[in-house]
Design a protein around this motif. Sequence first.
Motif, PDB file in Angstrom:
ATOM      1  N   ALA A 294       0.188   0.690  12.613  1.00 55.39           N
ATOM      2  CA  ALA A 294      -0.225  -0.570  11.972  1.00 55.39           C
ATOM      3  C   ALA A 294      -1.049  -0.300  10.724  1.00 55.39           C
ATOM      4  CB  ALA A 294      -1.021  -1.403  12.974  1.00 55.39           C
ATOM      5  N   VAL A 295      -1.965   0.690  10.820  1.00 58.83           N
ATOM      6  CA  VAL A 295      -2.811   1.005   9.661  1.00 58.83           C
ATOM      7  C   VAL A 295      -1.975   1.574   8.525  1.00 58.83           C
ATOM      8  CG1 VAL A 295      -4.689   2.475   8.848  1.00 58.83           C
ATOM      9  CG2 VAL A 295      -4.869   1.334  11.063  1.00 58.83           C
ATOM     10  N   THR A 296      -1.037   2.495   8.877  1.00 68.45           N
ATOM     11  CA  THR A 296      -0.222   3.094   7.815  1.00 68.45           C
ATOM     12  C   THR A 296       0.675   2.062   7.153  1.00 68.45           C
ATOM     13  OG1 THR A 296       1.407   3.743   9.501  1.00 68.45           O
ATOM     14  CG2 THR A 296      -0.232   5.385   8.869  1.00 68.45           C
ATOM     15  N   ALA A 303      -0.158   0.677  -1.296  1.00 68.38           N
ATOM     16  CA  ALA A 303      -0.112   1.964  -1.991  1.00 68.38           C
ATOM     17  C   ALA A 303      -0.059   1.808  -3.499  1.00 68.38           C
ATOM     18  CB  ALA A 303       1.093   2.767  -1.507  1.00 68.38           C
ATOM     19  N   ASP A 304       0.612   0.773  -3.994  1.00 67.86           N
ATOM     20  CA  ASP A 304       0.766   0.619  -5.432  1.00 67.86           C
ATOM     21  C   ASP A 304      -0.554   0.284  -6.115  1.00 67.86           C
ATOM     22  OD1 ASP A 304       3.436   1.183  -5.134  1.00 67.86           O
ATOM     23  OD2 ASP A 304       4.038  -0.943  -5.032  1.00 67.86           O
ATOM     24  N   SER A 305      -1.475  -0.339  -5.380  1.00 67.28           N
ATOM     25  CA  SER A 305      -2.757  -0.743  -5.974  1.00 67.28           C
ATOM     26  C   SER A 305      -3.850   0.300  -5.773  1.00 67.28           C
ATOM     27  CB  SER A 305      -3.225  -2.083  -5.373  1.00 67.28           C
ATOM     28  OG  SER A 305      -3.415  -1.941  -3.962  1.00 67.28           O
ATOM     29  N   LEU A 306      -3.521   1.392  -5.115  1.00 69.17           N
ATOM     30  CA  LEU A 306      -4.521   2.419  -4.860  1.00 69.17           C
ATOM     31  C   LEU A 306      -4.630   3.366  -6.052  1.00 69.17           C
ATOM     32  CD1 LEU A 306      -3.701   3.311  -1.138  1.00 69.17           C
ATOM     33  CD2 LEU A 306      -5.591   1.896  -1.985  1.00 69.17           C
ATOM     34  N   ASP A 307      -5.692   4.167  -6.034  1.00 65.79           N
ATOM     35  CA  ASP A 307      -5.900   5.173  -7.065  1.00 65.79           C
ATOM     36  C   ASP A 307      -4.721   6.147  -7.046  1.00 65.79           C
ATOM     37  OD1 ASP A 307      -6.695   7.413  -8.562  1.00 65.79           O
ATOM     38  OD2 ASP A 307      -8.802   7.010  -8.149  1.00 65.79           O
ATOM     39  N   LEU A 316       2.056  10.507   2.370  1.00 64.34           N
ATOM     40  CA  LEU A 316       2.184  11.608   3.322  1.00 64.34           C
ATOM     41  C   LEU A 316       1.749  11.168   4.723  1.00 64.34           C
ATOM     42  CD1 LEU A 316       2.756  14.577   3.925  1.00 64.34           C
ATOM     43  CD2 LEU A 316       0.389  15.086   3.259  1.00 64.34           C
ATOM     44  N   VAL A 317       0.643  10.438   4.787  1.00 67.38           N
ATOM     45  CA  VAL A 317       0.163   9.959   6.088  1.00 67.38           C
ATOM     46  C   VAL A 317       1.180   9.014   6.714  1.00 67.38           C
ATOM     47  CG1 VAL A 317      -1.596   8.545   7.215  1.00 67.38           C
ATOM     48  CG2 VAL A 317      -2.278  10.283   5.554  1.00 67.38           C
ATOM     49  N   THR A 321       3.098   9.932  10.121  1.00 64.83           N
ATOM     50  CA  THR A 321       2.860   9.053  11.276  1.00 64.83           C
ATOM     51  C   THR A 321       4.181   8.572  11.860  1.00 64.83           C
ATOM     52  OG1 THR A 321       0.747   8.345  10.327  1.00 64.83           O
ATOM     53  CG2 THR A 321       1.723   6.942  12.031  1.00 64.83           C
ATOM     54  N   ARG A 322       5.112   8.211  11.009  1.00 65.99           N
ATOM     55  CA  ARG A 322       6.429   7.792  11.500  1.00 65.99           C
ATOM     56  C   ARG A 322       7.144   8.953  12.207  1.00 65.99           C
ATOM     57  NH1 ARG A 322       8.348   4.386   6.126  1.00 65.99           N
ATOM     58  NH2 ARG A 322       7.132   2.479   6.590  1.00 65.99           N
TER      59      ARG A 322
END
Length: 512
Positions: A294-296, A303-307, A316-317, A321-322
Amino acid sequence: MSNVVKRSLLTGLRWTSLRLRLVVVFALVALTAAVSASGIAYWLNREAVLTRTQDSALGDFRQEMQGRAASLPLHPTRDDLQNAAVQMASSSPGYSVLLVDERDTGKPIVGNSDLDTFTLDNVPVSLQKAVDKKQPLEAGNKYEYHLFWQRTSIRGTPYLVGGTKIIGGGPTGYMLKSLDQERQDLNSLAWSLGIATGLALIGSALLAQAAATTVLRPVQRLGDAARKLGEGKLDTRLVVSGTDELADLSRTFNRTASSLEKRVADMSARDEASRRFVADMSHELRTPLTALTAVTEVLEDEADSLDPMIAPAVHLVVSETRRLNDLVENLMEVTRFDAGTARLVLDTVDVADQVTACIDARAWLDAVDLDAERGMMVRLDPRRLDVILANLIGNALKHGGSPVRVAVRTEGDELVIEVRDHGPGIPEDVLPHVFDRFYKASASRPRSEGSGLGLSIAMENAHIHGGDITAANSPDGDGAVFVLRLPRDAEPLTRSADGQDAGDRHEEGDAT
């Protein structure tokens, strides 16, 4: 004919063959010994009987020749010879006498005791020549004429013919002794020895039968016990009696069976503990994995709005996780197969629709060329067929080359699905291991990011349907070919599995 019946028949034939060999060997040894003993006994008795009769007859004849024949006149008449021959024959009953002399040169006269039985024609020419031959006088030979004898047959009857010549002038005498009585006695002896040989042969066969039974009964029990042990009945033991080699063999078997039972029990316990550990671990990992997933998913959406420095780590996480989630699901599936709890949920489906749905759900339509006619109905577990197809097609897409061709056909009562890629193929040393758990191909193929369980799970799902999967390289050297074979109707398998479960539950109830 079932395999059990065939095995029983073959075992019976081997057992009978061994028994037959023992009986034959015993019989041949007894026959050889009996025939040898009978032959030697017959030969010794024959020589003794004939020699005794021969010596007795020739001794009497020699005495008569020295007494009566030697006392005849120098030129006897035929009547003199006739009377002397009759007297010689009457003094020793059992043989005939023939006396021959010459009144003038070339004019022989003959006297015999029985004209109808014994004439000069009955005397072999070789014997007449030997009797008439004058022997040179030497230190070892003091007489000019000797007594000679010969065994001959006249009109089918054996006779002893002897002859000698009176030294210093006198008639030549011949005697004829019938050996018919001796022949009858020897024939009776031969029949007796033959009967004794037959009885010895029968006795040896009976002894061989008894010996074979004594030897083969423990061997048969040992064979039955070994067969039961091979069938998994590890508590099989032999009753040991005696101190011979077979008893030692039985003790060794019991010790081996006990050791094997202990080792198998230890291995089963460790295997069960390992399966329980994997199952418990997989089950326990599902709760934190659910939270991580759920977190991933949230991180993936953001992801697009992250640094930009953090985004690769997030991706990668998410992927790992998948991958971990897939690994846990596969491990749980494997533990179900190992525990024997996996069951089929059957439904009647159109194979073409089922394969199309599998490809479409994974967005493989552009990479897969499907050759399947609609209306091909089969009864199987759709979910497990989807797992098999997903693993086979996914493996071909990852390690082979596009396009991947999936061909569906039927052969009698079998459904055949062929998955072919256009990659470099499978190395020969890898082919025997492609369905092993956690096995990954060598560097000749790209390294898989999977768990190494996909193809083994596909094989297990094929087996639970009563089918199989084979892997090979294309004959033209262009890619690998996986062939899935399943029965078109798996209903009998579910009925037999349900019946076996019911039988197991019934036995457990009886045991309690």
